[in-house]
Motif scaffolding. Structure first.
Motif, PDB file in Angstrom:
ATOM      1  N   LYS A  47       0.836  -1.072   0.216  1.00 44.14           N
ATOM      2  CA  LYS A  47      -0.027   0.069  -0.015  1.00 44.14           C
ATOM      3  C   LYS A  47       0.743   1.335   0.004  1.00 44.14           C
ATOM      4  O   LYS A  47       0.467   2.290  -0.812  1.00 44.14           O
ATOM      5  CB  LYS A  47      -0.953   0.014   0.995  1.00 44.14           C
ATOM      6  CG  LYS A  47      -2.141  -0.986   1.100  1.00 44.14           C
ATOM      7  CD  LYS A  47      -2.926  -0.847   2.393  1.00 44.14           C
ATOM      8  CE  LYS A  47      -4.254  -1.793   2.189  1.00 44.14           C
ATOM      9  NZ  LYS A  47      -5.180  -1.746   3.276  1.00 44.14           N
ATOM     10  N   GLU A  65      -8.205 -11.020  -1.072  1.00 44.76           N
ATOM     11  CA  GLU A  65      -8.215  -9.595  -0.597  1.00 44.76           C
ATOM     12  C   GLU A  65      -7.544  -9.438   0.692  1.00 44.76           C
ATOM     13  O   GLU A  65      -7.969 -10.445   1.494  1.00 44.76           O
ATOM     14  CB  GLU A  65      -9.759  -9.017  -0.455  1.00 44.76           C
ATOM     15  CG  GLU A  65      -9.823  -7.553  -0.231  1.00 44.76           C
ATOM     16  CD  GLU A  65     -11.072  -7.071  -0.211  1.00 44.76           C
ATOM     17  OE1 GLU A  65     -11.337  -6.206   0.876  1.00 44.76           O
ATOM     18  OE2 GLU A  65     -11.821  -7.260  -0.828  1.00 44.76           O
ATOM     19  N   TYR A  66      -6.747  -8.657   1.028  1.00 41.98           N
ATOM     20  CA  TYR A  66      -5.915  -8.349   2.344  1.00 41.98           C
ATOM     21  C   TYR A  66      -6.226  -7.289   2.752  1.00 41.98           C
ATOM     22  O   TYR A  66      -5.485  -6.103   2.267  1.00 41.98           O
ATOM     23  CB  TYR A  66      -4.473  -8.779   2.231  1.00 41.98           C
ATOM     24  CG  TYR A  66      -4.454 -10.426   1.837  1.00 41.98           C
ATOM     25  CD1 TYR A  66      -4.386 -11.351   2.450  1.00 41.98           C
ATOM     26  CD2 TYR A  66      -4.266 -10.561   0.313  1.00 41.98           C
ATOM     27  CE1 TYR A  66      -4.241 -12.706   2.139  1.00 41.98           C
ATOM     28  CE2 TYR A  66      -4.067 -11.960   0.047  1.00 41.98           C
ATOM     29  CZ  TYR A  66      -4.156 -12.894   1.025  1.00 41.98           C
ATOM     30  OH  TYR A  66      -4.023 -14.147   0.323  1.00 41.98           O
ATOM     31  N   ASP A  67      -6.956  -6.784   3.774  1.00 42.86           N
ATOM     32  CA  ASP A  67      -7.159  -5.631   4.416  1.00 42.86           C
ATOM     33  C   ASP A  67      -7.404  -4.639   3.242  1.00 42.86           C
ATOM     34  O   ASP A  67      -7.004  -3.466   3.271  1.00 42.86           O
ATOM     35  CB  ASP A  67      -5.852  -5.044   5.154  1.00 42.86           C
ATOM     36  CG  ASP A  67      -6.097  -3.728   6.022  1.00 42.86           C
ATOM     37  OD1 ASP A  67      -7.241  -3.491   6.502  1.00 42.86           O
ATOM     38  OD2 ASP A  67      -4.960  -3.144   6.481  1.00 42.86           O
ATOM     39  N   GLY A  68      -8.361  -4.825   2.511  1.00 41.34           N
ATOM     40  CA  GLY A  68      -8.619  -3.720   1.295  1.00 41.34           C
ATOM     41  C   GLY A  68      -7.896  -4.044   0.144  1.00 41.34           C
ATOM     42  O   GLY A  68      -8.315  -3.318  -0.803  1.00 41.34           O
ATOM     43  N   LEU A  69      -6.686  -4.571   0.230  1.00 40.77           N
ATOM     44  CA  LEU A  69      -5.902  -4.745  -1.069  1.00 40.77           C
ATOM     45  C   LEU A  69      -6.180  -5.884  -1.976  1.00 40.77           C
ATOM     46  O   LEU A  69      -6.524  -6.914  -1.298  1.00 40.77           O
ATOM     47  CB  LEU A  69      -4.317  -4.937  -0.590  1.00 40.77           C
ATOM     48  CG  LEU A  69      -3.381  -5.028  -1.749  1.00 40.77           C
ATOM     49  CD1 LEU A  69      -3.167  -3.953  -2.654  1.00 40.77           C
ATOM     50  CD2 LEU A  69      -2.136  -5.732  -1.211  1.00 40.77           C
ATOM     51  N   GLN A  70      -6.768  -5.746  -3.227  1.00 41.20           N
ATOM     52  CA  GLN A  70      -7.096  -6.776  -4.084  1.00 41.20           C
ATOM     53  C   GLN A  70      -5.570  -7.241  -4.523  1.00 41.20           C
ATOM     54  O   GLN A  70      -4.801  -6.762  -4.949  1.00 41.20           O
ATOM     55  CB  GLN A  70      -7.862  -6.189  -5.399  1.00 41.20           C
ATOM     56  CG  GLN A  70      -9.239  -5.759  -4.833  1.00 41.20           C
ATOM     57  CD  GLN A  70     -10.262  -6.642  -4.487  1.00 41.20           C
ATOM     58  OE1 GLN A  70     -10.237  -7.893  -5.122  1.00 41.20           O
ATOM     59  NE2 GLN A  70     -10.806  -6.509  -3.386  1.00 41.20           N
ATOM     60  N   SER A  99      -6.156   3.750  -4.663  1.00 45.18           N
ATOM     61  CA  SER A  99      -6.579   2.317  -4.028  1.00 45.18           C
ATOM     62  C   SER A  99      -7.346   1.456  -4.768  1.00 45.18           C
ATOM     63  O   SER A  99      -7.485   0.211  -4.488  1.00 45.18           O
ATOM     64  CB  SER A  99      -7.524   2.519  -2.646  1.00 45.18           C
ATOM     65  OG  SER A  99      -8.771   3.219  -2.899  1.00 45.18           O
ATOM     66  N   ASN A 100      -7.662   1.986  -6.284  1.00 42.60           N
ATOM     67  CA  ASN A 100      -8.463   1.095  -7.143  1.00 42.60           C
ATOM     68  C   ASN A 100      -7.447  -0.030  -7.707  1.00 42.60           C
ATOM     69  O   ASN A 100      -7.901  -0.811  -8.316  1.00 42.60           O
ATOM     70  CB  ASN A 100      -9.248   1.891  -8.128  1.00 42.60           C
ATOM     71  CG  ASN A 100     -10.093   2.809  -7.605  1.00 42.60           C
ATOM     72  OD1 ASN A 100     -10.653   2.120  -6.902  1.00 42.60           O
ATOM     73  ND2 ASN A 100     -10.507   3.969  -8.209  1.00 42.60           N
TER      74      ASN A 100
END
Length: 129
Positions: A34, A78-83, A44-45
């Motif tokens: 991130k 998905e990990y903590d909002g990360l695709q 963040s997309n």
């Protein structure tokens, strides 16, 4: 007294075996991905594409890149909002792999722990199966 014949209850159905997750990304690695995404000016997309490609000194190498769209055949995690996107061919080589981020005198960067790898090179980004 007459015997009463009670029906035998059916045996419990065993739970289906869970397939091992193709890929695990540690919390530290997610934070660094991130931060890198932010440093590169990406929104963040953008998710992370993890792939295995032919090359490197051991035969295969890991590839990381940011993308905004998943492909139709991708496995998506998905990990903590990360695709995180993995194509089907890479998924075969990555099954059970953990990506971590390490700081140390031997080097700083993403570390792949791949149970399928039978050999790696000194740089840590190349492996053999």
């Amino acid at each position: 007294m007459p015997e009463i014949d009670f029906p035998t209850p059916p045996a419990p159905t065993p739970a289906p075996a869970q397939a091992p997750e193709t890929l695990h990304v540690t919390a530290k690695a997610v934070r660094m991905i991130k931060l890198t995404r932010e440093d590169e000016g990406l929104s963040s997309n953008h998710g992370l594409r993890v792939a295995v490609r032919g090359g490197g000194c051991s035969g295969f190498e890991y590839a990381l890149d940011f993308e905004t769209n998943q492909r139709e055949t991708d496995e998506v995690f998905e990990y903590d909002g990360l695709q995180v996107y993995v194509d089907p061919i890479s998924a075969r080589y990555l099954k059970g792999t953990t990506i971590d981020y390490q700081l140390g005198v031997a080097g700083t960067g993403f570390k792949f722990s791949n149970p399928k790898a039978v050999g790696t090179c000194g740089c840590g980004s190349s492996f053999a199966v």
